[in-house]
Design an enzyme around this catalytic site. Sequence first.
Site, PDB file in Angstrom:
ATOM      1  N   ASP A   1       0.832  -1.209   0.000  1.00  0.00           N
ATOM      2  CA  ASP A   1       0.000   0.000   0.000  1.00  0.00           C
ATOM      3  C   ASP A   1       0.870   1.265   0.000  1.00  0.00           C
ATOM      4  O   ASP A   1       0.727   2.135   0.863  1.00  0.00           O
ATOM      5  CB  ASP A   1      -0.921   0.039   1.221  1.00  0.00           C
ATOM      6  CG  ASP A   1      -1.865  -1.143   1.282  1.00  0.00           C
ATOM      7  OD1 ASP A   1      -2.261  -1.639   0.218  1.00  0.00           O
ATOM      8  OD2 ASP A   1      -2.212  -1.559   2.408  1.00  0.00           O
TER       9      ASP A   1
ATOM     10  N   GLU B   1     -11.464  -1.168  -2.384  1.00  0.00           N
ATOM     11  CA  GLU B   1     -10.828  -0.421  -1.300  1.00  0.00           C
ATOM     12  C   GLU B   1      -9.722   0.456  -1.885  1.00  0.00           C
ATOM     13  O   GLU B   1      -9.557   0.563  -3.097  1.00  0.00           O
ATOM     14  CB  GLU B   1     -10.254  -1.379  -0.261  1.00  0.00           C
ATOM     15  CG  GLU B   1      -9.223  -2.353  -0.803  1.00  0.00           C
ATOM     16  CD  GLU B   1      -8.806  -3.415   0.207  1.00  0.00           C
ATOM     17  OE1 GLU B   1      -9.415  -3.488   1.282  1.00  0.00           O
ATOM     18  OE2 GLU B   1      -7.865  -4.177  -0.088  1.00  0.00           O
TER      19      GLU B   1
END
Length: 318
Positions: A30, A196
Site C-alpha cells: 500500500d 478499497e
Amino acid sequence: MLSYIFFLCVALVNAYSDPGACSGACWAHDPNVIQRESDGSFFRFSTGLGILISSASSIEGPWTDLGYALPNGSTVTVGNASNLWAPDVHYVDGTYYMYYASSALGSRDSAIGVASSTTLEYGSWTDHGEIGVTSNDADEYNTIDPNWITIGDASYLQFGSYWDGIFQVEMTDSLTASGDDYTNLAYNASGNHDIEAAFMFEYEDYYYLTFSSGTAQGYTTSLPAQGDEYRIVVCRSSTGTGDFVDKDGTACTNSGGTTVLASHDYVYGPGGQGVLDDPTYGLVVYYHYADKNIGLAVSEYQFGWNNLTWTDGWPVVA
C-alpha cells in the site's frame, strides 16, 4: 490457426507494460509516494507496524529503508494501533500530514489517525491520534485506506473498503474531519463487495477516483479465481464529490470501474495505488504487486510504477 492463437496469447501477456525500474529496498505494501518540497527527494510510506519510511533520489531508486514513522505505534484507541495501514501523506503550509488506518483484517472496528512532520524523515513524526472518522461492526462503511484531496477551497478525505464501499468526508483542517456526513462514492454490488484503497487526483477538467478491486492478499494459501485478484480501476467526475462514472458511463456506486492495470506476465495482483506527477516521467501510477518470480507472500511484495497515457480522457497504462 496456430499462429493466430500464439499472437493472441502474446497480446494478452503484454497487455500492459512491465513496471518501471526499481533498485535498492523495493518491498512495499500500500505505498504512498511524495516528493519533499525542499529538495525533490522521494519518500515512500508503506503499510505495517508504525508505517515504514523509505527514501530515494528518484522513483527508480535506489530506495533506502529509514525506519518507522511511529515506531511505538499510535495513540488511537480503535483497532490495532501497533500495526498501521495505508498511509497517505500531503503537504500544507510547511507541514506534512500522514493519515493512517488502525483496524484488523475482516473487522469494521476501525479508525483513521494522523501524524505530522516538517521534514518527512525518520524520527520527525508527531502522532495526533484520531481525526474523528471511526467505524464499528454495526456500520455499513469501514474507516480504513484514507486519501486526502483539495477540491476548490475545501479539502476532503476518501476512505473505505468492502461492505458499502468507498466514502468521502469534508475536512475542517488536516487534523480534524468536519463531522460524520459521509458521501458514498463507489460500491461494488457483487460478491463480497471487494473494493478499497481509494486515491483521487485531478487532471484537466475531471477528478479521477482510482481504487483497488478484488482479493488483496492471501495468495500463498489459496489463489482467487483468475481475474478476481487485485487490480486497479478508475471512475471520474467533474466535481470530485459525487457522480463518478466509468468509461462506459456506469455509475461508480453501481459496480462501475474501468480497469487501468491488472495482472500480466510476472506481475500479479497490482493495487494499493497512487498517482504522482514525476519530474522525469510525467504522470505515473505506482502500486505494490506480487512478482511471480520472487513470491506471492505479502513479505515479498514489490514496488511498481508505470507511465500513464490518456485516451479519450481516460488514463491508460501503455
